[in-house]
Design an enzyme around this catalytic site. Sequence first.
Site: not given
Length: 420
Positions: A22-23, A117, A122, A305, A397
Amino acid sequence: MDILRIQGGVPIHGETRVYGAKNAALPILAATVMVAGTCVIEDVPELEDVRVMMQILEQLGARVRWSGPGAVEVDASSIGSTNVPADLMQRMRSSIFLMGPLLARFGEVTISKPGGCVIGQRPIDYHLHGMRQLGAKIDEQHGYIKCTARRLHGTSITLDFPSVGATENLMMAATLADGVTTIENAAREPEVEDLAQFLMAAGASIEGAGSDTVTIRGCSTLHGHSYCIVPDRIVTGTLMVAAAATRGEVTILGARPSHLGAIIQKLRDTGVRVDVQRDIITVKCEAPPRAVDFRTAPFPGFPTDLQAPFMALLTKSTGTGVIHESVFEARFKHVDELKRMGADVAVDMRTAVVRGVSSLSGARVTASDLRGGAALLVAALMADGTTEVDGVHHIDRGYQSIEQQLSTLGARIERVVIES
């Protein structure tokens, strides 16, 4: 409203294949904005964040469609808007990746501050500071940010922190800028390197991606092509931890072991057997894992993560482990939910002390963020009795049909729709 219902205490066994990251998919989809022609991105996970990015591209005017299983086709030549929809930006933090590509192609972009999230501060200051250095004028008013630049110009940028998002955004913007841009203290994550590989396949000139110094020589155009993204190292790591937590044996196909050095080493430190063969990882655990200490860090360190899922593993370890979260200051929100299941975890600021217990008990728990949700799944798989996990939209997600993937490995897990 969906929940995941898990009957715990069952070791998972078998083979499974990991899908694309995903990233990596999100910044690459954003980068298609700069391409003259059609791009086909392969091995894209069917996740909520991906769907949101596709919706944003469509609303900007691009033609976007699933062209096959895991394949997304994007033709951005028809984009006519540079205003990223605020409602969609609030749903996904990664929408910030559109700033650099839209600014580079059109000379302007308007965004709102992104959502996602809530795991700590951030800020997008690194992104904005870098865009200013490239020659952009930035106006912030009432939660909206407008960036304009007749042309972006190559420069030397040194990041205060090796931010993945800022490195990727600035790399994309610099790809169509005049001259040479150097990014010092750049993020080294595999997803940064994958984005660079996508851009280079489209005609960009980039050197050093994957190191702390990236050099980009601006070009005038990028051309369409097909590209297959890297496997998801966080999903891979989560499956590895789940196998160890349930004292099972799982073989993961299509993995990239070189992206998982820190998690492989920490699992081995706990006594878990991890065998690596090219793109195959096998995890086997027969005895309770030993407690270990670790500190999260940018790649190649232990990934933030995977901090929460690994904490779940340690809740039933022998001994006491200490975790220091050095990346995000609010990434222990899953702790209270683990304690509801019987875990013994004490938190002091950015440090968590995990004392292993003999058993966890099923409970009704709520995921408040993506990776915290993954931790609750790991805990539920090894707990006695039934656990119901709420807040499944967070998990969705980042994990594609996680209940189906775990079911194929023998987990007793089902998705249940609760009528409101």
